[in-house]
Motif scaffolding. Structure first.
Motif, short mmCIF file in Angstrom:
data_model
loop_
_atom_site.label_atom_id
_atom_site.label_comp_id
_atom_site.label_asym_id
_atom_site.label_seq_id
_atom_site.Cartn_x
_atom_site.Cartn_y
_atom_site.Cartn_z
N ASP A 44 0.83 -1.21 0.00
CA ASP A 44 0.00 0.00 0.00
C ASP A 44 0.87 1.25 0.00
OD1 ASP A 44 -2.16 -1.75 0.18
OD2 ASP A 44 -2.53 -1.35 2.31
N GLY A 45 1.87 1.28 0.86
CA GLY A 45 2.75 2.44 0.97
C GLY A 45 3.56 2.67 -0.29
N ASP A 46 4.05 1.59 -0.89
CA ASP A 46 4.82 1.72 -2.13
C ASP A 46 3.96 2.26 -3.27
OD1 ASP A 46 7.11 0.86 -0.89
OD2 ASP A 46 7.20 -1.09 -1.90
N PHE A 47 2.70 1.81 -3.35
CA PHE A 47 1.83 2.30 -4.42
C PHE A 47 1.51 3.78 -4.23
CE2 PHE A 47 -2.31 2.89 -6.57
CZ PHE A 47 -1.87 2.67 -7.86
N VAL A 48 1.23 4.19 -3.00
CA VAL A 48 0.97 5.60 -2.71
C VAL A 48 2.21 6.43 -3.02
CG1 VAL A 48 0.56 7.24 -0.81
CG2 VAL A 48 -0.89 5.22 -1.04
N SER A 49 3.38 5.94 -2.64
CA SER A 49 4.64 6.64 -2.94
C SER A 49 4.86 6.78 -4.44
CB SER A 49 5.83 5.91 -2.32
OG SER A 49 5.75 5.95 -0.92
N SER A 50 4.51 5.74 -5.19
CA SER A 50 4.66 5.79 -6.65
C SER A 50 3.75 6.84 -7.26
CB SER A 50 4.35 4.43 -7.28
OG SER A 50 5.29 3.47 -6.87
N LEU A 51 2.50 6.90 -6.80
CA LEU A 51 1.57 7.93 -7.29
C LEU A 51 2.12 9.32 -7.00
CD1 LEU A 51 -1.92 6.48 -6.27
CD2 LEU A 51 -0.92 6.53 -8.57
N THR A 52 2.62 9.52 -5.80
CA THR A 52 3.19 10.80 -5.40
C THR A 52 4.39 11.16 -6.28
OG1 THR A 52 2.43 10.47 -3.12
CG2 THR A 52 4.16 12.11 -3.46
N ALA A 53 5.29 10.19 -6.49
CA ALA A 53 6.48 10.42 -7.31
C ALA A 53 6.12 10.77 -8.75
CB ALA A 53 7.38 9.19 -7.28
N MET A 54 5.00 10.22 -9.25
CA MET A 54 4.55 10.52 -10.61
C MET A 54 3.80 11.84 -10.70
SD MET A 54 3.31 6.93 -12.31
CE MET A 54 2.64 6.04 -10.92
N GLY A 55 3.54 12.47 -9.54
CA GLY A 55 2.82 13.73 -9.52
C GLY A 55 1.31 13.58 -9.72
N ILE A 56 0.79 12.39 -9.42
CA ILE A 56 -0.64 12.13 -9.57
C ILE A 56 -1.38 12.64 -8.32
CG2 ILE A 56 -2.40 10.33 -9.85
CD1 ILE A 56 -0.45 10.55 -12.24
#
Length: 169
Positions: free
Chosen positions: A151-163
């Protein structure tokens, strides 16, 4: 498992369909409703890979599911247009490199061998886009460490992509 509403739908869709951002994932299934309902079963048909290719090279069975990289252009062609689709649902699984990294993580190691899949369910309907993470095991696991890491990795990925998004649960 967490539920996320994507508020930056256009940015997310550009990353999902127009870039390599999700290409390491595998597609389990897709249902896209536009002028027709299109259903894609992402399970690999092993008999297609028997024998040799046109150059005489032996065919290799790629795995249980087709890669998102392979399926992305097909899904893009069904979704693109001047109108938003009525709805769509995609079920993606984390790729092999992520699974190997997770299994090597000392925090998740004790239960990592029991992971069957780490999934993202992406649903668009009534103008709303939601992502729901999920974890599947080959046995019952009480410890939620792996779920929380995913869950944390997916949220971090969205944040890193600027979503832009908001957590629903």
């Amino acid at each position: 498992m967490i539920s996320i509403e994507i508020t930056g739908i256009k940015d997310f869709m550009n990353k999902l369909l127009g870039s390599e951002a999700f290409d390491s994932f595998y597609l389990e299934e897709a249902t896209i409703v536009t002028f027709n309902t299109f259903v894609i079963d992402g399970h690999t048909v092993n008999s297609f890979y028997k024998g040799t290719d046109n150059a005489g090279n032996p065919m290799e069975i790629p795995g249980s599911f087709s890669s998102w990289k392979q399926m992305r252009p097909i899904c893009f062609s069904l979704i693109k247009g001047n109108r938003s689709p009525v709805s769509f649902k995609l079920v993606l699984h984390a790729g092999d490199h992520y699974m190997e990294r997770l299994k090597a993580n000392s925090q998740t190691y004790p239960n990592a061998p029991h992971i069957k899949s780490l999934a993202i369910n992406i649903r668009f309907e009534n103008g709303t886009l939601k992502c729901i993470t999920g974890t599947s095991y080959d046995t019952f696991i009480m410890d939620k460490t792996i779920d929380n890491v995913w869950d944390g990795d997916f949220v971090s990925s969205l944040t890193a992509m600027g979503i832009q998004f908001k957590l629903l649960s």
